[in-house]
Design an enzyme around this catalytic site. Structure first.
Site, PDB file in Angstrom:
ATOM      1  N   LYS A 159     113.197  -2.253  35.046  1.00 25.21           N
ATOM      2  CA  LYS A 159     111.960  -1.574  34.691  1.00 25.21           C
ATOM      3  C   LYS A 159     111.406  -0.360  35.519  1.00 25.21           C
ATOM      4  CE  LYS A 159     110.067  -5.816  35.010  1.00 25.21           C
ATOM      5  NZ  LYS A 159     111.247  -6.602  35.351  1.00 25.21           N
ATOM      6  N   ASP A 177     105.331  -3.615  38.644  1.00 24.22           N
ATOM      7  CA  ASP A 177     105.237  -4.973  39.309  1.00 24.22           C
ATOM      8  C   ASP A 177     104.297  -5.935  38.445  1.00 24.22           C
ATOM      9  OD1 ASP A 177     106.812  -6.799  40.381  1.00 24.22           O
ATOM     10  OD2 ASP A 177     105.188  -6.757  42.031  1.00 24.22           O
ATOM     11  N   ARG A 243     118.673  -2.874  13.907  1.00 27.09           N
ATOM     12  CA  ARG A 243     119.185  -1.744  13.852  1.00 27.09           C
ATOM     13  C   ARG A 243     118.617  -0.682  12.902  1.00 27.09           C
ATOM     14  NH1 ARG A 243     125.631  -2.237  13.267  1.00 27.09           N
ATOM     15  NH2 ARG A 243     125.631  -0.092  13.703  1.00 27.09           N
TER      16      ARG A 243
END
Length: 309
Positions: A159, A177, A243
């Site tokens: 991340k 965080d 998809r």
């Protein structure tokens, strides 16, 4: 939810303390305010005593026409043990009956030079912001093309590294965080960073970096409305991923549902570019342009035409 006391209002709006100083630390539990006009007329059956009371020109003009016994009774009933404060607007003279009742019940009486409607609006906005429901989420919040994107995922999935790449590409970091989130409206979540870690990014192997120092003030933002959640997860070989982009997944935070995309992570995928494009696509969807639905509709047309031929 933050605690707000009458003293905070006194200082924030630079009000003048007239009387009832003992109650200056009374808690304020609601952002709703009251203009007790009907109470001035003697109807206290539904008096919202837990709200801050604003006395404007209308209320005090009516009050002046009352008899001395009525004036005393009305102000005695206005000052209760749960009333946070009574604010007199437009720098009007504070009735002696109110000063006496407020000192006796320790209800702070404050005065403002502002017009009643203006002060009412500013107080409501301030209290709604301070008293809004809050929570904290483990993740990274980035402003991408004006879209507040909350990136979530398990520890070590990438991340912060993705956020760093997004900042390098010209986007703005809000929080890394830990993202503090408050609900400002029925469908509005605003995220920010705790003061201790504001503008900081933790990159494994590199340590903590200050984004504002490295990339400038334009690379950071203090708060941002959260519009999209992108969940990063390690690629699972046997898992079916969307998809076409037709899945309409949402995640509930506090009382608001936010659209969520799940992006599988594996070596070689440029997550920053994928998230950047996801943000642009999200903006297009909000404008009514949905490429996945257009493709699906065209595909359906082709299938129908094939059946008729």
């Amino acid at each position: 939810m933050a605690k707000v006391r009458t003293k905070d209002i006194l200082e924030k709006f630079n009000l003048e303390l007239i009387s009832g100083e003992e109650g200056i630390n009374r808690p304020i539990s609601t952002s709703d305010l009251s203009r007790p006009g009907i109470e001035m007329a003697g109807f206290y059956e539904y008096y919202p005593a837990e709200r801050m009371q604003l006395l404007g020109k209308t209320e005090l003009s009516f009050f002046e026409k009352l008899s001395p016994p009525e004036r005393k009774t009305r102000m005695d009933m206005l000052c209760t043990d749960i009333t946070p404060a009574i604010i007199v607007t437009r720098d009007q003279e504070v009735p002696e009956e109110l000063i006496e009742a407020s000192n006796r019940e320790a209800v702070p009486v404050l005065r403002s030079p502002m017009k009643t409607t203006r002060l009412f609006s500013r107080l409501t906005n301030y209290l709604e912001s301070k008293l809004a429901p809050t929570t904290a989420v483990h993740g990274v919040l980035v402003d991408i093309y004006g879209v507040g994107v909350l990136i979530t995922g398990k520890s070590g999935v990438g991340k912060s590294e993705t956020a760093l790449e997004l900042v390098k590409r010209g986007h703005r970091l809000v929080a890394d965080d830990l993202v503090e989130i408050r609900q400002e409206d029925q469908d509005t979540l605003v995220g920010g960073a705790p003061g201790l870690i504001e503008h900081l990014l933790e990159i494994r192997g590199l340590g903590i970096i200050n984004v504002m120092t490295l990339f400038g003030a334009g690379a950071v933002l203090s708060h941002k409305k959260i519009s999209l959640i992108i969940s990063l997860e390690l690629w699972e070989k046997n898992k079916q991923y969307d998809r076409l982009g037709l899945d309409d997944e949402k995640q509930k935070i506090i009382d608001t549902e936010i659209p969520r995309l799940t992006i599988p992570v594996r070596p070689g995928r440029n997550l920053a570019v994928i998230i950047e494009v996801a943000s642009m696509n999200f903006r297009l969807k909000r404008m009514g342009l949905n490429a996945a639905k257009q493709f699906s509709n065209k595909l359906s047309e082709v299938i129908v035409e094939g059946d008729h031929s």
